[in-house]
Design a protein around this motif. Structure first.
Motif, short mmCIF file in Angstrom:
data_model
loop_
_atom_site.label_atom_id
_atom_site.label_comp_id
_atom_site.label_asym_id
_atom_site.label_seq_id
_atom_site.Cartn_x
_atom_site.Cartn_y
_atom_site.Cartn_z
N ARG A 1 39.28 34.88 28.62
CA ARG A 1 39.88 35.57 29.77
C ARG A 1 41.23 34.98 30.16
O ARG A 1 42.13 35.67 30.63
CB ARG A 1 38.92 35.49 30.96
CG ARG A 1 39.38 36.24 32.20
CD ARG A 1 38.26 36.26 33.24
NE ARG A 1 37.06 36.88 32.67
CZ ARG A 1 36.88 38.19 32.54
NH1 ARG A 1 37.83 39.02 32.95
NH2 ARG A 1 35.78 38.66 32.02
N GLU B 1 42.95 36.85 36.80
CA GLU B 1 43.75 38.07 36.90
C GLU B 1 44.28 38.25 38.33
O GLU B 1 43.73 37.70 39.28
CB GLU B 1 42.90 39.28 36.52
CG GLU B 1 42.33 39.22 35.12
CD GLU B 1 40.99 38.52 35.01
OE1 GLU B 1 40.29 38.73 34.00
OE2 GLU B 1 40.63 37.74 35.94
N ALA C 1 39.72 41.46 33.82
CA ALA C 1 39.94 42.08 32.52
C ALA C 1 38.62 42.52 31.92
O ALA C 1 37.60 41.84 32.07
CB ALA C 1 40.64 41.09 31.59
N SER D 1 39.82 43.33 25.99
CA SER D 1 41.13 43.88 26.32
C SER D 1 42.25 42.97 25.85
O SER D 1 42.09 41.75 25.73
CB SER D 1 41.26 44.09 27.83
OG SER D 1 42.57 44.53 28.17
N THR E 1 33.03 43.06 34.87
CA THR E 1 33.57 43.18 33.53
C THR E 1 32.57 43.89 32.62
O THR E 1 31.58 44.46 33.08
CB THR E 1 33.96 41.80 32.97
OG1 THR E 1 34.72 41.97 31.77
CG2 THR E 1 32.74 40.93 32.70
N PRO F 1 46.36 47.33 28.02
CA PRO F 1 45.45 46.48 28.80
C PRO F 1 44.51 47.31 29.68
O PRO F 1 44.89 48.38 30.18
CB PRO F 1 46.38 45.63 29.65
CG PRO F 1 47.65 46.41 29.73
CD PRO F 1 47.76 47.17 28.44
N ALA G 1 41.40 46.85 32.81
CA ALA G 1 40.76 45.97 33.78
C ALA G 1 39.81 46.77 34.65
O ALA G 1 39.98 47.99 34.84
CB ALA G 1 41.80 45.28 34.66
N GLN H 1 47.04 40.10 33.50
CA GLN H 1 45.90 39.42 32.90
C GLN H 1 46.35 38.73 31.62
O GLN H 1 47.32 39.15 30.98
CB GLN H 1 44.75 40.39 32.64
CG GLN H 1 45.07 41.59 31.77
CD GLN H 1 43.95 42.61 31.79
OE1 GLN H 1 43.36 42.90 32.84
NE2 GLN H 1 43.64 43.19 30.64
N CYS I 1 44.25 37.53 28.88
CA CYS I 1 43.18 37.40 27.89
C CYS I 1 43.73 37.36 26.46
O CYS I 1 44.88 37.77 26.21
CB CYS I 1 42.20 38.55 28.04
SG CYS I 1 42.95 40.11 28.52
#
Length: 465
Positions: free
Chosen positions: A91, A95, A113, A117, A205, A220, A222, A248, A250
């Motif tokens: 992650r 975020e 996220a 992603s 998530t 992306p 989220a 984010q 990730c």
């Protein structure tokens, strides 16, 4: 007075004598689980000493080592690790997101996220928002309206569905396939309403996929909390030109090696007939994975312990399988089935617990009508424990790859009304698991395993005969 005491003693003795062997065995299992259960103790360690166990993480490996040690201590006939390659996604730093109604006027909202992603650009992503109720709305809008925008999938779980898993199934496609679908129309990013029936500030998530989309064209994605989704939707109605910003960090890495953890009691009469009970050892990283699926893991381990402690000697081989990587790949379930089929192992029954550690209500079964009729004959044995739901349809994701003709698959079905309050979110933590409910689930699973082992299935005998 003596006569009254004598009558009471005779009544108690009579009820005991009147009990069938099966009733006595189930009582022994439930009594042991409720007075000397180990599931809660094991879950405490998994949750509070290890924490979230995302596939490929240090915590996932610690969970493998811990559960193997515990099964080693149970005096089973065999305990081993089954290697499996799993995805490694991280992650990164937390975020951040806000709604911007006009330059400089922003309101922060909780996001996370989605698993798998890609990251946003280093400076984050800001754009106008288009709210839709599902993937099907994208075609109506077309690329001209979507290109460069952030698509906001806001179809909620249906509160009229008594089965919350049915409500979840009705909107989870937005989470899994929303980014792939929106990306084809040129969207810049995707925000998805959390799969949650209540209004709160916890974003949930979960896995998502890009299909055949090239890495360069992935956008992306989220999840936004349900309260955040309501705020964004209301704000858009008042001001369609509102902008949304999110960042984010990730990252996807190369696959790494992990393990399924397996413990076995060898059958005394039919050792080559294998029964599986299991849950998945991995979890998401936001909470500590107590309900999803630490509960199923420790219940499955305790099934073996309860069977041994009750004095019952199984006819068939019983395995507890703690599967790795259910959440974002199902690699553990697929690997177990692959190895089982390559060794021509004869699996006759598989039961999974992956619906939380809440009060058990019954089971769902994936089986023939004839086998289900036999199973319904056991229902009255469970009714004193308030287990009443025996239904056909569905079992568990990890045991699904084992499916074969004659094999009976089953899933423990706890009360589901609170499950999605915690599912894949930061509040999936140990304090939300009730010790007694967890232990009742373990006893219920062990009782079904006992009955299947004792009687087998008539339809399977016909198939194999």
């Amino acid at each position: 007075m003596r006569i009254l005491v004598l009558l009471i003693v005779l009544c108690i003795s009579g009820s005991t004598i009147g009990q069938s062997d099966d009733e006595k065995q189930l009582k022994a299992i439930y009594d042991k689980a409720l007075t000397d259960g180990k599931a809660y103790e094991w879950l405490n360690y998994l949750s509070n000493q290890i924490g979230g166990r995302l596939s490929g993480s240090v915590e996932a490996q610690q969970a493998v080592e811990y559960t193997k040690r515990q099964m080693d201590s149970l005096g089973l006939d065999r305990v081993w690790l089954q290697p499996v390659m799993v995805p490694k996604w991280t992650r990164g730093t937390p975020e951040f997101a806000y709604i911007e109604t006009k330059p400089g006027l922003t309101t922060n909202v909780p996001i996370c996220a989605l698993g798998g992603s890609v990251a946003t650009p280093d400076g984050g992503l800001k754009g106008n928002v288009i709210e839709v109720q599902g993937i099907e709305d994208l075609e109506t809008l077309g690329a001209e309206k979507i290109k460069g925008k952030i698509i906001f999938f806001n179809r909620p779980m249906d509160p009229t569905k008594i089965s919350t898993f049915e409500a979840y199934s009705g909107c989870v496609d937005q989470r899994y396939s929303g980014a792939e679908a929106a990306g084809k129309y040129g969207a810049a990013g995707v925000i998805v309403r959390s799969m949650n029936l209540r209004l709160d500030d916890y974003p949930h998530t979960g896995s998502m996929g890009y299909g055949e989309t090239s890495i360069a064209n992935r956008i992306p994605a989220a999840a936004i909390s349900t309260k955040g989704a309501e705020l964004l939707s209301t704000t858009l109605k008042l001001n369609p030109d509102v902008k949304f910003y999110f960042k984010q960090n990730c990252r996807q890495y190369a696959d790494v090696e992990s393990y399924n953890v397996i413990g076995e009691i060898r059958g005394s009469v039919y050792p080559n007939e294998v029964m599986v009970v299991g849950g998945h050892l991995d979890s998401w990283d936001l909470g500590d994975g107590s309900h999803d699926d630490g509960a199923g893991v420790v219940q499955s381990m305790d099934v073996l312990r309860l069977i041994k402690a009750s004095g019952y000697k199984p006819k068939r081989t019983i395995r507890a399988v703690l599967f790795m990587n259910e959440e974002n790949g199902l690699r553990g379930g697929n690997k177990y089935a692959e190895v089982a089929k390559s060794k021509k192992e004869n699996h006759v029954f598989a039961l999974e617990s992956d619906a939380g550690g809440f009060t058990p209500r019954g089971f769902s079964f994936d089986c023939s009508d004839e086998d289900f009729k036999q199973i319904l004959g056991w229902k009255s044995l469970f009714e004193p424990y308030l287990i009443h739901m025996f239904v056909k349809g569905g079992s568990g994701a990890d045991i699904g790859p084992l499916k074969d003709e004659g094999l009976v698959l089953a899933g423990l079905r706890p009360d589901s009304q609170r499950y999605f309050d915690h599912h894949h979110a930061e509040n999936d933590t140990f304090e939300h698991v009730n010790k007694r409910e967890l232990e009742l689930g373990a006893a219920t699973m062990a009782s079904l395993v006992y009955l299947v082992d004792k009687y087998g299935f008539q339809q399977q005998k016909k198939v194999k005969g």
